[in-house]
Design an enzyme around this catalytic site. Structure first.
Site: not given
Ligand code: CP
Length: 313
Positions: A55-56, A85, A107, A135
């Site tokens: 999603r993100t 590395k 991320r 998040h």
């Molecule tokens: N909700 C969410 O962060 O989903 P993903 O891990 O698929 O990005």
């Protein structure tokens, strides 16, 4: 949209003001109805992900492209960047931000990754999840979804359920609710092993939020307006599979099934940041109260709004 580091970026939920949230909601609505097609033409976004995402990652990419911008992606930086590395995050950020990007979406698998990146970046960093930390953009889309359903984020009974210790989405959501929408009742429902962290319960207390911790949700179900389900965060137990299996066993009674639905209000909603494993039975999906895919869709418009606000005047 300044982070606490005094520079533009999105690092943590606490950096937002109520006014910013209202602006984001208004801009998100606009993105849903009539998105400005070339608003970000000439802008470039780097997506650097050290952990998997559906999603993100895709919603940020689509958001940028829908607004006319360009995107470069490393979706498995642990393997397909020089992290494999032994390169540090700091050096990777220093290098990538020299390539004329306007924003970097990160991320990372450890808490504090986005803050560290922001410290070494001349361009805005967006925290797309930092280990079990936060998040924030997920929590904004959660708030947007709640507001769409209830008009006001006030007087609601909100149950957050599952692995609350490792679930970064519920942590960010608690920060937002405590700081800006304290007039709700929050129920933190989890097995003992994965209770919500003390930093969050302290923050809720400090902001006068009425909250209760519980290991069960059956007595709460008839009162709940929002059941926010989460999965056990398996990736946080890689060094302790036995503990993961124990938490999974202890979470089984918190599965959402058609029996759970039968005990809930007709106008309640069931949310989940996704991905789902088996903590919501697929039979629940067809119930109008199950809105997790609509929630995920809102992420596209929220992220369009956030990019527009970060990258234009
Ligand atoms: N909700 C969410 O962060 O989903 P993903 O891990 O698929 O990005």
């Amino acid at each position: 949209m300044n982070s606490k580091f005094g520079r533009p970026g999105i690092i943590e939920a606490q950096q937002f003001t109520r006014e910013m949230i209202e602006d984001i909601f208004a801009n998100t609505r606009q993105m849903e109805i009539n998105p400005p097609k070339n608003l970000l033409s000439g802008k470039n976004m780097c997506i650097l992900f050290y952990e998997p995402s559906t999603r993100t990652r895709f919603s940020f990419e689509r958001a940028m492209k829908k607004l006319g911008g360009d995107v470069n992606v490393t979706e498995n930086a642990r393997v397909f960047s020089s992290a494999a590395k032994g390169e540090t995050l700091k050096d990777t950020i220093r290098t990538l931000t020299g390539y004329e990007f306007d924003v970097l979406v990160l991320r990372y698998d450890k808490e504090g990754g986005a803050a560290l990146a922001q410290d070494h970046s001349p361009i805005p960093i967006i925290n797309a999840g930092d280990g079990p930390g936060q998040h924030p953009t997920q929590a904004i889309l959660d708030l947007y979804t709640i507001q769409k359903h209830f008009d006001e984020i006030k007087g609601l009974n909100i149950a957050m359920v599952g692995d609350l210790k490792n679930g970064r989405t519920v942590r960010s959501l608690c920060y937002f609710l405590a700081k800006h929408f304290p007039d709700n009742n929050i129920y933190l429902v989890s097995p003992q092993e994965v209770r919500m962290g003390n930093d969050i319960t302290q923050y809720l207390s400090d902001h006068g939020v009425c909250f209760r911790e519980s290991a069960n949700f059956y007595d709460l179900l008839p009162e709940i307006d929002i059941l926010y389900q989460t999965r056990v965060q398996k990736e946080r137990f890689i060094d302790n599979i036995k503990e993961f299996e124990e938490v999974e066993r202890a979470s089984r009674h918190l599965r959402v099934t058609t029996e759970t639905l039968a005990m809930m209000k007709k106008n309640a909603i069931i949310m989940h940041p996704l991905p789902r494993v088996d903590e919501i039975d697929e039979k629940v999906d067809s119930d109008p109260r199950a809105i997790y895919f609509e929630q995920a869709k809102n992420g596209l418009y929220v992220r369009m709004a956030l990019l527009a606000m970060l990258l234009t005047d």
